[in-house]
Design an enzyme around this catalytic site. Structure first.
Site, PDB file in Angstrom:
ATOM      1  N   LEU A 124      75.638  12.779   6.357  1.00 46.78           N
ATOM      2  CA  LEU A 124      76.115  13.722   7.356  1.00 46.78           C
ATOM      3  C   LEU A 124      77.510  13.283   7.772  1.00 46.78           C
ATOM      4  O   LEU A 124      77.807  12.083   7.809  1.00 46.78           O
ATOM      5  CB  LEU A 124      75.210  13.720   8.602  1.00 46.78           C
ATOM      6  CG  LEU A 124      73.790  14.283   8.493  1.00 46.78           C
ATOM      7  CD1 LEU A 124      73.086  14.144   9.839  1.00 46.78           C
ATOM      8  CD2 LEU A 124      73.810  15.739   8.055  1.00 46.78           C
ATOM      9  N   ASP A 125      78.367  14.244   8.088  1.00 51.92           N
ATOM     10  CA  ASP A 125      79.684  13.892   8.608  1.00 51.92           C
ATOM     11  C   ASP A 125      79.521  13.087   9.885  1.00 51.92           C
ATOM     12  O   ASP A 125      78.535  13.240  10.622  1.00 51.92           O
ATOM     13  CB  ASP A 125      80.498  15.152   8.917  1.00 51.92           C
ATOM     14  CG  ASP A 125      80.858  15.933   7.661  1.00 51.92           C
ATOM     15  OD1 ASP A 125      80.820  15.340   6.575  1.00 51.92           O
ATOM     16  OD2 ASP A 125      81.171  17.131   7.793  1.00 51.92           O
ATOM     17  N   ARG A 126      80.504  12.272  10.163  1.00 54.85           N
ATOM     18  CA  ARG A 126      80.455  11.409  11.357  1.00 54.85           C
ATOM     19  C   ARG A 126      80.217  12.210  12.634  1.00 54.85           C
ATOM     20  O   ARG A 126      79.463  11.789  13.514  1.00 54.85           O
ATOM     21  CB  ARG A 126      81.772  10.626  11.460  1.00 54.85           C
ATOM     22  CG  ARG A 126      81.836   9.674  12.636  1.00 54.85           C
ATOM     23  CD  ARG A 126      83.121   8.877  12.619  1.00 54.85           C
ATOM     24  NE  ARG A 126      83.181   7.922  13.705  1.00 54.85           N
ATOM     25  CZ  ARG A 126      84.166   7.037  13.853  1.00 54.85           C
ATOM     26  NH1 ARG A 126      85.154   6.984  12.986  1.00 54.85           N
ATOM     27  NH2 ARG A 126      84.149   6.200  14.869  1.00 54.85           N
ATOM     28  N   THR A 128      78.816  15.157  12.929  1.00 52.23           N
ATOM     29  CA  THR A 128      77.630  16.013  12.864  1.00 52.23           C
ATOM     30  C   THR A 128      76.414  15.219  13.327  1.00 52.23           C
ATOM     31  O   THR A 128      76.238  14.072  12.945  1.00 52.23           O
ATOM     32  CB  THR A 128      77.398  16.513  11.424  1.00 52.23           C
ATOM     33  OG1 THR A 128      78.542  17.227  10.973  1.00 52.23           O
ATOM     34  CG2 THR A 128      76.176  17.428  11.356  1.00 52.23           C
ATOM     35  N   ARG A 226      81.648  23.682   7.373  1.00 55.00           N
ATOM     36  CA  ARG A 226      82.895  23.690   8.142  1.00 55.00           C
ATOM     37  C   ARG A 226      83.974  24.527   7.459  1.00 55.00           C
ATOM     38  O   ARG A 226      84.664  25.330   8.101  1.00 55.00           O
ATOM     39  CB  ARG A 226      83.377  22.252   8.357  1.00 55.00           C
ATOM     40  CG  ARG A 226      82.381  21.404   9.122  1.00 55.00           C
ATOM     41  CD  ARG A 226      82.669  19.915   9.008  1.00 55.00           C
ATOM     42  NE  ARG A 226      83.906  19.546   9.702  1.00 55.00           N
ATOM     43  CZ  ARG A 226      84.346  18.285   9.793  1.00 55.00           C
ATOM     44  NH1 ARG A 226      83.658  17.305   9.212  1.00 55.00           N
ATOM     45  NH2 ARG A 226      85.454  18.016  10.447  1.00 55.00           N
TER      46      ARG A 226
END
Length: 297
Positions: A124-126, A128, A226
């Site tokens: 997961l993105d930081r 998110t 995104r």
């Protein structure tokens, strides 16, 4: 060689075993015959089996600054002997690198020294929040990766975008490619020659200048949700890479300082038992409070 490494590629095994050693050194040692499996030379893509004996030569580590990794535990959504699913908070990287000394996986390993195997299943993105899976056995990790490749997962995110979303349900199919800025920052953009990417967006609630959406991932490209939203004219609020800077600054000044993207639900078959798992992570309190504020006349 034990069960945890059965079927693993030799190069991946060595990179896990010899953390910090540059990949080029590892590949050079394998191709030069310095690494032996059962006394024989093998290629980098050789698959290990239970009982194999791997000879590893001395490998020089580059001088590194030692970083302190604090132990960390995170809210557990599901756990058994094969896998762990946590509710990752926003602002925490899943692993160290790219200017981050450590992340979720390093903190979990520090807090669970008795665990022989802990590996990220996906990322997961930081910024998110939400459901993140960690394999506790190699057999589970391999099974989960295969299920993911076969489309056996159903992943849904909740997000708030800037703008009045039009359709109740909309498929976005825009191919994506990665690129790097002059400063070295990783980005993603729509590119006709890029990788196939498919997201289904469903409208959950309109809030005038903002909309709450459910995003279902049909493919799992980097920054997919995104970029699909930003390219469609509806950037996620709080997104510092693809969002609207003016909107983000206004929201930050009023107290909302994160990206509103949350991995909300995950449905999949257990990699070892075949049982159907339906997992959910509720919206974090700051996101709930933001929606309540939007709903207030």
């Amino acid at each position: 060689m034990d069960d945890d490494h059965d079927g693993q590629r030799l190069d991946n095994f060595l990179m896990r075993l010899c953390k910090g050693v540059p990949k080029s050194h590892i590949y050079k040692a394998i191709r030069g015959g310095e690494v032996r499996v059962n006394k024989g030379r093998v290629g980098v893509d050789h698959r290990l089996a239970v009982g194999d004996i791997v000879r590893v030569p001395p490998l020089r580590l580059p001088e590194q600054k030692v970083h302190f990794v604090p132990p960390g535990e995170f809210p557990v959504v599901f756990e058994d002997e094969a896998m762990l699913v946590i509710d990752k908070p926003a602002g925490v990287a899943v692993h160290g690198g790219s200017g981050v000394d450590f992340g979720v996986i390093e903190q979990l390993r520090k807090s669970r020294p008795q665990a022989k195997f802990l590996e990220l299943v996906h990322r997961l993105d930081r910024d998110t929040s939400g459901l993140l899976m960690i394999g506790k056995k190699r057999s589970a990790l391999v099974g989960l990766h295969q299920s993911l490749r076969d489309g056996g997962w159903s992943k849904h995110y909740l997000t708030v975008v800037s703008g009045d979303w039009v359709n109740d349900r909309q498929h976005v199919r825009l191919p994506l490619t990665k690129w790097t800025t002059k400063s070295g920052e990783r980005r993603v953009r729509v590119d006709p020659d890029g990788q196939v990417a498919h997201t289904i967006f469903s409208l959950k609630q309109r809030y005038g200048a903002f909309s709450l959406l459910d995003a279902e991932l049909k493919t799992g490209r980097t920054h997919q949700i995104r970029v699909h939203l930003a390219s469609s004219g509806f950037p996620i609020i709080g997104d510092d890479k693809y969002g609207d800077d003016d909107v983000n600054a206004r929201l930050a000044s009023s107290g909302f300082k994160r990206m509103f993207l949350h991995a909300h639900t995950l449905s999949l078959l257990h990699p070892l038992t075949g049982e159907r798992l339906e997992l959910q992570a509720p919206l974090p309190p700051d996101c709930v409070a933001f929606l309540e504020e939007l709903a207030t006349p």
